[in-house]
Design a protein around this motif. Structure first.
Motif, PDB file in Angstrom:
ATOM      1  N   TRP A 234      -9.776 -35.730  41.047  1.00  0.00           N
ATOM      2  CA  TRP A 234      -8.666 -36.425  41.651  1.00  0.00           C
ATOM      3  C   TRP A 234      -8.513 -37.421  40.689  1.00  0.00           C
ATOM      4  CZ3 TRP A 234      -6.241 -34.633  45.268  1.00  0.00           C
ATOM      5  CH2 TRP A 234      -7.050 -34.268  46.814  1.00  0.00           C
TER       6      TRP A 234
ATOM      7  N   ALA B 263      -5.860 -34.008  39.073  1.00  0.00           N
ATOM      8  CA  ALA B 263      -4.322 -34.257  39.370  1.00  0.00           C
ATOM      9  C   ALA B 263      -2.927 -34.538  39.248  1.00  0.00           C
ATOM     10  CB  ALA B 263      -5.082 -33.515  40.361  1.00  0.00           C
TER      11      ALA B 263
ATOM     12  N   ILE C 269       0.629 -32.763  38.228  1.00  0.00           N
ATOM     13  CA  ILE C 269       1.398 -32.849  39.437  1.00  0.00           C
ATOM     14  C   ILE C 269       3.269 -33.896  37.799  1.00  0.00           C
ATOM     15  CG2 ILE C 269       2.181 -33.418  41.234  1.00  0.00           C
ATOM     16  CD1 ILE C 269      -0.294 -33.043  42.183  1.00  0.00           C
TER      17      ILE C 269
ATOM     18  N   ALA D 290      -8.319 -27.899  40.596  1.00  0.00           N
ATOM     19  CA  ALA D 290      -6.500 -28.446  40.226  1.00  0.00           C
ATOM     20  C   ALA D 290      -4.574 -28.399  39.714  1.00  0.00           C
ATOM     21  CB  ALA D 290      -6.477 -30.001  39.344  1.00  0.00           C
TER      22      ALA D 290
ATOM     23  N   PHE E 271      -3.965 -25.384  40.827  1.00  0.00           N
ATOM     24  CA  PHE E 271      -3.432 -24.800  42.488  1.00  0.00           C
ATOM     25  C   PHE E 271      -1.873 -26.383  42.276  1.00  0.00           C
ATOM     26  CE2 PHE E 271      -2.380 -25.615  47.144  1.00  0.00           C
ATOM     27  CZ  PHE E 271      -1.916 -24.332  46.926  1.00  0.00           C
ATOM     28  N   LEU E 272      -2.412 -27.145  42.488  1.00  0.00           N
ATOM     29  CA  LEU E 272      -1.313 -28.281  42.944  1.00  0.00           C
ATOM     30  C   LEU E 272      -0.255 -28.329  41.842  1.00  0.00           C
ATOM     31  CD1 LEU E 272      -3.953 -31.315  44.378  1.00  0.00           C
ATOM     32  CD2 LEU E 272      -2.828 -29.795  45.410  1.00  0.00           C
TER      33      LEU E 272
ATOM     34  N   LEU F  41       1.976 -25.885  42.607  1.00  0.00           N
ATOM     35  CA  LEU F  41       2.868 -26.129  43.723  1.00  0.00           C
ATOM     36  C   LEU F  41       3.974 -27.023  43.526  1.00  0.00           C
ATOM     37  CD1 LEU F  41       3.411 -25.502  46.141  1.00  0.00           C
ATOM     38  CD2 LEU F  41       1.799 -27.841  46.941  1.00  0.00           C
ATOM     39  N   SER F  42       3.628 -28.206  42.422  1.00  0.00           N
ATOM     40  CA  SER F  42       4.768 -28.582  42.496  1.00  0.00           C
ATOM     41  C   SER F  42       5.427 -28.187  41.206  1.00  0.00           C
ATOM     42  CB  SER F  42       3.900 -30.425  41.841  1.00  0.00           C
ATOM     43  OG  SER F  42       3.292 -30.020  40.278  1.00  0.00           O
TER      44      SER F  42
END
Length: 258
Positions: free
Chosen positions: A74, A77, A81, A175, A177-178, A181-182
């Motif tokens: 946390w 990530a 992004i 992390a 994956f996020l 995605l962004s």
């Protein structure tokens, strides 16, 4: 069909390496697409589209094997992004090739350091919080702008700072994956808004993307098991050696020898 099978094999091998060592899917896949004449922005967008599936599968495998440090996740990530969105915007605007010499030098030094560090006692100390934001920003930016870089930058940086290989690799993979995605959403927004004028041609590479997805998803479940069970010293040496090889390949490209 032959193109699909070829890229399925590439996707499987790239994800097997990426899941076990925390890097290389983007670099291997992007390099292969570029070798087939795909433009850099299209290659990056195609690879990130495939990574939506492979990173989800790989992250799930690391979650199952409890390889994720959630506190580090946390912290990392959000900055990844932000860097990824900026990198995707830059790539659809200018040529990102000017960053290659800097990245090559960085990878060479860190890779050599990790190999040397593997011959010493591996510390299990927490990663200092101050280095996480710049690593996340830089890794996300280079991942989008260079078609690969999240793993090489972030995994090597965290390992160099003393992170435990198992949890660093698992956390970075989860992390990713996020970040993927962004970056994919940024490419889509650039295409829809007209900022990326030639982005529509990316649909020409759907067969290659499908192959990368299928091969990567099949390889992803192996990642968590390998990271959990491989010796930490061996992991460090494998990661360090891989980074040096990637940097060496990029150096040859910069010199025009390949």
């Amino acid at each position: 069909m032959e193109e699909f099978v070829l890229f399925a094999v590439v996707g499987f091998l790239a994800q097997a390496v990426d899941g076990a060592l925390g890097m290389a899917y983007g670099v291997i896949s992007t390099t292969t697409l570029l070798a087939f004449g795909v433009p850099p922005a299209h290659a990056s967008a195609s690879v990130h589209a495939a990574e939506l599936f492979t990173t989800a599968a790989s992250g799930s495998a690391h979650l199952y094997h409890r390889n994720i440090d959630w506190k580090l996740f946390w912290r990392l990530a959000p900055f990844g992004i932000a860097g990824g969105c900026l990198g995707a915007y830059v790539l659809t605007s200018i040529d990102a090739g000017v960053m290659k010499p800097v990245v090559t030098a960085y990878l060479s030094l860190v890779g050599a350091w990790l190999v040397l560090r593997s011959f010493r006692r591996i510390p299990g100390k927490p990663v200092h919080a101050a280095i996480v934001p710049p690593l996340g920003l830089c890794g996300g930016f280079l991942d989008a702008a260079g078609g690969g870089g999240w793993g090489p930058i972030v995994t090597t940086g965290l390992l160099g700072a003393g992170g435990t290989p198992r949890y660093v690799i698992g956390t970075v993979n989860a992390a990713e994956f996020l970040i993927t995605l962004s970056v994919s959403l940024t490419f889509l927004l650039a295409l829809v808004s007209g900022h990326w004028s030639d982005g529509g041609d990316v649909t020409e590479h759907l067969t290659a993307v499908a192959g990368l997805i299928v091969g990567g998803v099949f390889a992803a479940p192996l990642a968590g098991f390998m990271v959990k069970n491989l010796d930490e010293t061996l992991l460090l040496r494998l990661v360090g050696s891989l980074i040096v090889l990637i940097a060496g390949w990029q150096l040859l490209q910069l010199l025009g020898l390949v």
